[in-house]
Design a protein around this motif. Structure first.
Motif, PDB file in Angstrom:
ATOM      1  N   VAL A 186       0.826  -1.202   0.000  1.00  0.00           N
ATOM      2  CA  VAL A 186       0.000   0.000   0.000  1.00  0.00           C
ATOM      3  C   VAL A 186       0.865   1.259   0.000  1.00  0.00           C
ATOM      4  CG1 VAL A 186      -1.556   1.368   1.441  1.00  0.00           C
ATOM      5  CG2 VAL A 186      -2.010  -1.064   1.087  1.00  0.00           C
ATOM      6  N   LEU A 187       0.449   2.227  -0.818  1.00  0.00           N
ATOM      7  CA  LEU A 187       1.104   3.529  -0.864  1.00  0.00           C
ATOM      8  C   LEU A 187       0.234   4.550  -0.153  1.00  0.00           C
ATOM      9  CD1 LEU A 187       2.180   3.525  -4.596  1.00  0.00           C
ATOM     10  CD2 LEU A 187       3.735   3.539  -2.648  1.00  0.00           C
ATOM     11  N   THR A 188       0.839   5.388   0.642  1.00  0.00           N
ATOM     12  CA  THR A 188       0.059   6.402   1.362  1.00  0.00           C
ATOM     13  C   THR A 188       0.820   7.725   1.406  1.00  0.00           C
ATOM     14  OG1 THR A 188      -0.979   6.954   3.477  1.00  0.00           O
ATOM     15  CG2 THR A 188       0.990   5.607   3.573  1.00  0.00           C
ATOM     16  N   ALA A 238      -6.925  -5.711   6.007  1.00  0.00           N
ATOM     17  CA  ALA A 238      -7.552  -6.254   4.802  1.00  0.00           C
ATOM     18  C   ALA A 238      -6.647  -7.248   4.079  1.00  0.00           C
ATOM     19  CB  ALA A 238      -7.922  -5.110   3.852  1.00  0.00           C
ATOM     20  N   GLY A 239      -5.361  -7.277   4.450  1.00  0.00           N
ATOM     21  CA  GLY A 239      -4.470  -8.263   3.845  1.00  0.00           C
ATOM     22  C   GLY A 239      -3.242  -7.708   3.169  1.00  0.00           C
ATOM     23  N   ALA A 240      -2.994  -6.390   3.276  1.00  0.00           N
ATOM     24  CA  ALA A 240      -1.799  -5.812   2.663  1.00  0.00           C
ATOM     25  C   ALA A 240      -0.539  -6.373   3.324  1.00  0.00           C
ATOM     26  CB  ALA A 240      -1.823  -4.290   2.796  1.00  0.00           C
ATOM     27  N   SER A 241       0.511  -6.527   2.529  1.00  0.00           N
ATOM     28  CA  SER A 241       1.775  -7.056   3.059  1.00  0.00           C
ATOM     29  C   SER A 241       2.675  -5.957   3.602  1.00  0.00           C
ATOM     30  CB  SER A 241       2.522  -7.826   1.965  1.00  0.00           C
ATOM     31  OG  SER A 241       1.816  -8.996   1.616  1.00  0.00           O
ATOM     32  N   GLY A 242       2.166  -4.730   3.598  1.00  0.00           N
ATOM     33  CA  GLY A 242       2.943  -3.634   4.147  1.00  0.00           C
ATOM     34  C   GLY A 242       2.530  -2.319   3.513  1.00  0.00           C
ATOM     35  N   PHE A 243       3.192  -1.253   3.921  1.00  0.00           N
ATOM     36  CA  PHE A 243       2.873   0.049   3.342  1.00  0.00           C
ATOM     37  C   PHE A 243       4.117   0.909   3.264  1.00  0.00           C
ATOM     38  CE2 PHE A 243       2.185   0.453   7.872  1.00  0.00           C
ATOM     39  CZ  PHE A 243       2.715   1.694   8.209  1.00  0.00           C
ATOM     40  N   LEU A 244       4.057   1.871   2.364  1.00  0.00           N
ATOM     41  CA  LEU A 244       5.200   2.720   2.087  1.00  0.00           C
ATOM     42  C   LEU A 244       4.698   4.125   1.797  1.00  0.00           C
ATOM     43  CD1 LEU A 244       8.294   2.113   1.692  1.00  0.00           C
ATOM     44  CD2 LEU A 244       7.816   2.085  -0.762  1.00  0.00           C
ATOM     45  N   LEU A 245       5.436   5.136   2.236  1.00  0.00           N
ATOM     46  CA  LEU A 245       5.068   6.513   1.937  1.00  0.00           C
ATOM     47  C   LEU A 245       5.365   6.830   0.469  1.00  0.00           C
ATOM     48  CD1 LEU A 245       6.393   8.414   5.079  1.00  0.00           C
ATOM     49  CD2 LEU A 245       4.026   7.868   4.508  1.00  0.00           C
ATOM     50  N   LYS A 246       4.502   7.620  -0.153  1.00  0.00           N
ATOM     51  CA  LYS A 246       4.685   7.956  -1.563  1.00  0.00           C
ATOM     52  C   LYS A 246       5.965   8.735  -1.816  1.00  0.00           C
ATOM     53  CE  LYS A 246      -0.059   7.869  -3.306  1.00  0.00           C
ATOM     54  NZ  LYS A 246      -1.120   8.634  -3.983  1.00  0.00           N
ATOM     55  N   ASP A 247       6.452   9.447  -0.807  1.00  0.00           N
ATOM     56  CA  ASP A 247       7.672  10.226  -1.011  1.00  0.00           C
ATOM     57  C   ASP A 247       8.925   9.476  -0.564  1.00  0.00           C
ATOM     58  OD1 ASP A 247       7.323  10.281   1.707  1.00  0.00           O
ATOM     59  OD2 ASP A 247       7.355  12.466   1.910  1.00  0.00           O
ATOM     60  N   GLU A 260      -5.779   6.254   9.440  1.00  0.00           N
ATOM     61  CA  GLU A 260      -6.554   5.076   9.845  1.00  0.00           C
ATOM     62  C   GLU A 260      -6.789   4.124   8.687  1.00  0.00           C
ATOM     63  OE1 GLU A 260      -9.697   8.271   8.925  1.00  0.00           O
ATOM     64  OE2 GLU A 260      -7.655   8.157   9.708  1.00  0.00           O
ATOM     65  N   TYR A 261      -6.720   4.641   7.446  1.00  0.00           N
ATOM     66  CA  TYR A 261      -6.906   3.776   6.286  1.00  0.00           C
ATOM     67  C   TYR A 261      -5.761   2.759   6.166  1.00  0.00           C
ATOM     68  CZ  TYR A 261     -10.697   6.736   4.588  1.00  0.00           C
ATOM     69  OH  TYR A 261     -11.886   7.407   4.458  1.00  0.00           O
ATOM     70  N   VAL A 262      -4.583   3.142   6.631  1.00  0.00           N
ATOM     71  CA  VAL A 262      -3.451   2.220   6.580  1.00  0.00           C
ATOM     72  C   VAL A 262      -3.709   1.020   7.485  1.00  0.00           C
ATOM     73  CG1 VAL A 262      -0.998   1.932   7.042  1.00  0.00           C
ATOM     74  CG2 VAL A 262      -1.808   4.031   5.996  1.00  0.00           C
ATOM     75  N   VAL A 263      -4.234   1.281   8.686  1.00  0.00           N
ATOM     76  CA  VAL A 263      -4.567   0.191   9.603  1.00  0.00           C
ATOM     77  C   VAL A 263      -5.577  -0.747   8.951  1.00  0.00           C
ATOM     78  CG1 VAL A 263      -5.617  -0.404  11.816  1.00  0.00           C
ATOM     79  CG2 VAL A 263      -4.088   1.556  11.663  1.00  0.00           C
ATOM     80  N   GLU A 264      -6.595  -0.171   8.314  1.00  0.00           N
ATOM     81  CA  GLU A 264      -7.613  -0.993   7.659  1.00  0.00           C
ATOM     82  C   GLU A 264      -7.026  -1.782   6.503  1.00  0.00           C
ATOM     83  OE1 GLU A 264     -10.635  -1.630   8.775  1.00  0.00           O
ATOM     84  OE2 GLU A 264      -9.946  -0.432  10.460  1.00  0.00           O
ATOM     85  N   ALA A 265      -6.078  -1.193   5.776  1.00  0.00           N
ATOM     86  CA  ALA A 265      -5.447  -1.891   4.654  1.00  0.00           C
ATOM     87  C   ALA A 265      -4.634  -3.090   5.146  1.00  0.00           C
ATOM     88  CB  ALA A 265      -4.548  -0.934   3.869  1.00  0.00           C
TER      89      ALA A 265
END
Length: 223
Positions: free
Chosen positions: A83-85, A99-108, A91-96
């Motif tokens: 997930v990109l944020t 939901a099954g995301a393998s992680g998240f990364l900042l767009k910058d 709070e959307y990151v927590v939900e992602a």
């Protein structure tokens, strides 16, 4: 074989930038793009990517619901979602993640960090930035257990060492960092992590981290 990546973002300029960064790598191939969640589902079915780089806030279907339909409970497809944020405290990151995301990364994030994240997720590991994760979970502490709730029965299936490892995973530490912290080999840590996931019925480290917080094993702000 090259890692097959699908880019999902409602801003064409950002997709073009990500494509340029990723296609400069010999082991990564951008196989398609989508401008919203519905398009992402169609492209995943048609292209069978290894990794989906997913924006959260998009028209028609957002990234959280798209992630749920690609990698959520009961889904056994090969595609993993990163997930990109724009904002890490979201709070959307927590939900992602739930939901099954393998992680998240900042767009910058720097280009090399994006490339590394793609490789990590494709290899079946979780991309969980420690500082962002801790701040995120601390911010939403009111939505998480206080630590006074009964410990889930499944937690009792873990050995003391496996509980230690789970706590460190929840802090976002890599296998190498956990190995250094516990004075054991990286291979031993990998074995412990595998046992934790199997015993708790979890898919990856991200789910393990969320489980540790939601079960009260780790409390926001605790070291």
């Amino acid at each position: 074989m090259a890692i097959r990546v699908l880019l999902v973002d409602d801003q064409p300029l950002l997709r073009t930038g990500f494509r340029m960064i990723l296609e400069a790598e010999q082991d990564i191939a951008v196989v398609g793009e989508a401008g919203d969640g519905l398009g992402a589902l169609d492209q995943v079915r048609a292209l069978q990517p290894d990794v989906v780089l997913m924006d959260i806030r998009m028209p028609r279907m957002d990234g959280v619901e798209a992630t749920r339909q690609i990698s959520g409970p009961g889904r056994d497809g090969p595609a993993k979602v990163l997930v990109l944020t724009t904002f890490d405290l979201d709070e959307y990151v927590v939900e992602a993640l739930r939901a099954g995301a393998s992680g998240f990364l900042l767009k910058d994030a720097p280009a090399d960090e994006l490339v590394q994240a793609i490789r990590v997720v494709a290899a079946g590991e979780a991309m969980l930035a420690p500082s962002i994760t801790r701040r995120l979970l601390d911010k939403y502490a009111t939505h998480l257990p206080s630590g006074e709730e009964p410990v889930p029965n499944t937690l009792h299936t873990l050995t003391d060492r496996e509980v230690e490892v789970l706590k460190l995973v929840a802090r976002g530490l890599s296998n190498a960092e956990i190995a250094a912290d516990l004075f054991v080999s990286e291979t031993t840590v990998k074995t412990h992590v595998g046992h934790v996931l199997t015993k708790l019925g979890l898919r990856d480290r991200v789910q393990a981290a969320v489980y540790a917080y939601e079960s009260g094993l780790v409390r926001p702000g605790a070291q």
